[in-house]
Design a protein around this motif. Sequence first.
Motif, PDB file in Angstrom:
ATOM      1  N   THR A  36       0.813  -1.212   0.000  1.00  0.00           N
ATOM      2  CA  THR A  36       0.000   0.000   0.000  1.00  0.00           C
ATOM      3  C   THR A  36       0.847   1.262   0.000  1.00  0.00           C
ATOM      4  O   THR A  36       0.306   2.355   0.024  1.00  0.00           O
ATOM      5  CB  THR A  36      -0.934   0.031   1.218  1.00  0.00           C
ATOM      6  OG1 THR A  36      -0.128  -0.068   2.400  1.00  0.00           O
ATOM      7  CG2 THR A  36      -1.930  -1.099   1.168  1.00  0.00           C
ATOM      8  N   THR A  37       2.162   1.126  -0.003  1.00  0.00           N
ATOM      9  CA  THR A  37       3.019   2.298  -0.009  1.00  0.00           C
ATOM     10  C   THR A  37       4.043   2.186  -1.122  1.00  0.00           C
ATOM     11  O   THR A  37       4.446   1.095  -1.511  1.00  0.00           O
ATOM     12  CB  THR A  37       3.762   2.455   1.336  1.00  0.00           C
ATOM     13  OG1 THR A  37       4.540   1.286   1.576  1.00  0.00           O
ATOM     14  CG2 THR A  37       2.796   2.668   2.476  1.00  0.00           C
ATOM     15  N   ARG A  84       8.105  -1.264  -6.248  1.00  0.00           N
ATOM     16  CA  ARG A  84       6.811  -0.641  -5.994  1.00  0.00           C
ATOM     17  C   ARG A  84       6.819   0.842  -6.371  1.00  0.00           C
ATOM     18  O   ARG A  84       6.667   1.710  -5.516  1.00  0.00           O
ATOM     19  CB  ARG A  84       6.450  -0.796  -4.523  1.00  0.00           C
ATOM     20  CG  ARG A  84       6.155  -2.205  -4.112  1.00  0.00           C
ATOM     21  CD  ARG A  84       5.584  -2.301  -2.701  1.00  0.00           C
ATOM     22  NE  ARG A  84       6.113  -1.349  -1.750  1.00  0.00           N
ATOM     23  CZ  ARG A  84       6.990  -1.632  -0.793  1.00  0.00           C
ATOM     24  NH1 ARG A  84       7.456  -2.843  -0.683  1.00  0.00           N
ATOM     25  NH2 ARG A  84       7.401  -0.706   0.034  1.00  0.00           N
ATOM     26  N   ARG A  86       5.120   4.197  -8.431  1.00  0.00           N
ATOM     27  CA  ARG A  86       3.742   4.642  -8.642  1.00  0.00           C
ATOM     28  C   ARG A  86       3.675   5.529  -9.869  1.00  0.00           C
ATOM     29  O   ARG A  86       4.656   6.160 -10.262  1.00  0.00           O
ATOM     30  CB  ARG A  86       3.208   5.371  -7.424  1.00  0.00           C
ATOM     31  CG  ARG A  86       3.873   6.704  -7.167  1.00  0.00           C
ATOM     32  CD  ARG A  86       3.301   7.383  -5.953  1.00  0.00           C
ATOM     33  NE  ARG A  86       3.987   8.647  -5.712  1.00  0.00           N
ATOM     34  CZ  ARG A  86       3.611   9.520  -4.819  1.00  0.00           C
ATOM     35  NH1 ARG A  86       2.569   9.272  -4.058  1.00  0.00           N
ATOM     36  NH2 ARG A  86       4.274  10.635  -4.658  1.00  0.00           N
ATOM     37  N   LEU A 105      -0.440   2.958  -7.380  1.00  0.00           N
ATOM     38  CA  LEU A 105       0.696   2.133  -7.002  1.00  0.00           C
ATOM     39  C   LEU A 105       0.788   0.953  -7.958  1.00  0.00           C
ATOM     40  O   LEU A 105      -0.211   0.307  -8.259  1.00  0.00           O
ATOM     41  CB  LEU A 105       0.524   1.638  -5.564  1.00  0.00           C
ATOM     42  CG  LEU A 105       1.717   0.946  -4.947  1.00  0.00           C
ATOM     43  CD1 LEU A 105       2.897   1.901  -4.828  1.00  0.00           C
ATOM     44  CD2 LEU A 105       1.342   0.414  -3.573  1.00  0.00           C
ATOM     45  N   SER A 143       9.399   6.720  -7.643  1.00  0.00           N
ATOM     46  CA  SER A 143       9.665   5.894  -6.469  1.00  0.00           C
ATOM     47  C   SER A 143      10.693   6.639  -5.632  1.00  0.00           C
ATOM     48  O   SER A 143      11.073   7.763  -5.958  1.00  0.00           O
ATOM     49  CB  SER A 143      10.182   4.506  -6.879  1.00  0.00           C
ATOM     50  OG  SER A 143      11.510   4.578  -7.342  1.00  0.00           O
TER      51      SER A 143
END
Length: 161
Positions: A36-37, A84, A86, A105, A143
């Motif tokens: 989620t981050t 990860r 976004r 994300l 990122s």
Amino acid sequence: MVSVARLERLAVAVVAVTLLLTGPFGVVDATARNPTTVGDGRANATVERLDTSGLLVEGGRFGTGVDYLRIPDATVAVSDIEGRPRLVYRVSVPELGVDRTTTKLLSGGRSGTVRLGMRDRGLDPDSVTEQRYRATITVRVQSFEYDQTVFETDETVEVRP
């Protein structure tokens, strides 16, 4: 009819089994889910569709007396996602005091098409005094270690009654 004591025992049994299955020695990892981050990472991205002619100021419906900045959706193709990162979609119209951003994300290893959209922005009717405004539209991959602009354009925002 089921007694209250039986329902209580059943509830305790369900909780106990769930704790055993998902605990540190259990067979189910209840913490595994999509992150989620934002983290480290990168991706290739290309804007497939962004109808900049849809960026305009229009009067509200039904005699509301409110003007709206209509913001078009952006469709972005992403591939080669690592980590990860976004996607960041930003629309800025400084003369109207508008700076809107939406993000999505991305998950490593996946590729495909992502749609980014924003709600229309209500404006104070007294702030709309011109027939045209300048806007900047930007799409970036970002990122902690990477920040690349994949699309940027300056556009004229028409005011329609």
